[in-house]
Write a protein that holds these residues in place. Structure first.
Motif, PDB file in Angstrom:
ATOM      1  N   LEU A  65      24.969  44.943 -34.645  1.00 29.51           N
ATOM      2  CA  LEU A  65      25.182  43.916 -35.655  1.00 29.51           C
ATOM      3  C   LEU A  65      23.853  43.475 -36.261  1.00 29.51           C
ATOM      4  O   LEU A  65      23.144  42.646 -35.693  1.00 29.51           O
ATOM      5  CB  LEU A  65      25.920  42.727 -35.034  1.00 29.51           C
ATOM      6  N   LEU A  93      26.740  41.231 -39.851  1.00 27.02           N
ATOM      7  CA  LEU A  93      27.229  39.921 -39.411  1.00 27.02           C
ATOM      8  C   LEU A  93      27.894  39.169 -40.562  1.00 27.02           C
ATOM      9  O   LEU A  93      28.964  38.571 -40.394  1.00 27.02           O
ATOM     10  CB  LEU A  93      26.080  39.100 -38.838  1.00 27.02           C
ATOM     11  N   VAL A 146      26.622  34.430 -37.213  1.00 25.96           N
ATOM     12  CA  VAL A 146      26.824  34.992 -35.879  1.00 25.96           C
ATOM     13  C   VAL A 146      28.083  34.452 -35.213  1.00 25.96           C
ATOM     14  O   VAL A 146      28.928  35.207 -34.712  1.00 25.96           O
ATOM     15  CB  VAL A 146      25.593  34.746 -34.983  1.00 25.96           C
TER      16      VAL A 146
END
Length: 275
Positions: free
Chosen positions: A34, A39, A101
């Motif tokens: 990621l 993200l 996140v």
């Protein structure tokens, strides 16, 4: 099929699976890790699903046959997050990734929609965190599962310390969190972390069979049952019984509940309205 084909987190609405969304982390050469753009895109996919009541279930998987998701990208996201923690300047694109996140990992962001994991390979760190936010999980035999944060001097700030001890026994949660050692798919099945081990060539098929079954049911009943499970889990018994009755009472008043009765009498499939 609706698809964002060039995105690092692809969103699709497969024609063959009505009311089901497919989200694919598409960075196979980087073990589907990621980075900030991924993200942002992954968080956007979850927000889209949460806002669309026509989507009754979702499936998440990774591209390729190596990794489901290796967690945060070690070359971009991890160094950026450490710079930010030290109070250093972070560029706008990276900052957008850091802000995404929690939503990308579904950590504290409730999708409100059943989510099926099709684990096509290794699930590590943040990939494991994302896995913990899913409701039903199918995995290929060669997949491994690990929470590696303590080996990197980090705290697992996604879902692991919050959800893992609520999903598997205490001793197994501690083993995963404190040793940073991977476990096999067979071990994951034995401790209740996944539902089923499936051959790789049948993985998505199996995930869609499950997703289609949920999507075919009365959507309000599915959403409210999923919500009730989460709300009731840690209530006292009297509170739990009272809460489930409150949820059930409201569902008994819905148009879908009346439609189910009519469909039974008329010997046909119900046509759900979601109200």
């Amino acid at each position: 099929m609706c698809c964002n084909a060039e995105m690092p987190a692809r969103f699709e609405l497969p024609d063959a699976h009505p009311h089901v969304a497919l989200v694919t982390i598409d960075r196979p050469e980087q073990a589907n890790s990621l980075d900030p753009p991924t993200l942002v895109e992954l968080a956007g996919a979850w927000k889209r699903i949460a806002a669309d009541r026509e989507i009754r279930c979702a499936v998440v998987t990774g591209a390729g046959d190596r990794a489901f998701c290796a967690g945060m990208d070690m070359k971009t996201t991890i160094p950026v997050s450490q710079r930010f923690a030290r109070g250093e300047r972070v560029d706008d694109e990276s900052m957008a990734g850091l802000r995404s996140v929690a939503t990308a990992l579904l950590a504290g962001f409730d999708l409100a929609t059943p989510l099926v994991a099709a684990v096509n390979g290794h699930a590590r760190a943040g990939g494991f965190d994302l896995l913990l936010a899913t409701d039903i999980r199918f995995t290929v035999p060669q997949a491994t599962f690990a929470l590696e944060e303590v080996a990197l001097g980090l705290y697992p700030t996604g879902n692991a310390t919050v959800l893992l001890p609520r999903q598997i026994p205490w001793v197994h949660a501690h083993e995963l969190l404190l040793t940073a050692r991977p476990i096999s798919a067979a071990r994951a099945l034995a401790i209740g972390l996944v539902n089923e081990i499936v051959p790789a060539d049948r993985l998505l098929e199996r995930a869609f069979v499950c997703a289609d079954a949920m999507a075919a049911n009365a959507p309000l009943a599915v959403f409210e049952t999923r919500r009730g499970l989460r709300e009731i889990l840690h209530l006292s018994l009297p509170e739990a019984y009272a809460r489930q009755e409150a949820i059930g009472r409201e569902l008994r008043k819905t148009d879908d509940a009346r439609e189910a009765e009519r469909a039974f009498v008329e010997k046909r499939k119900p046509v759900w309205k979601g109200r």
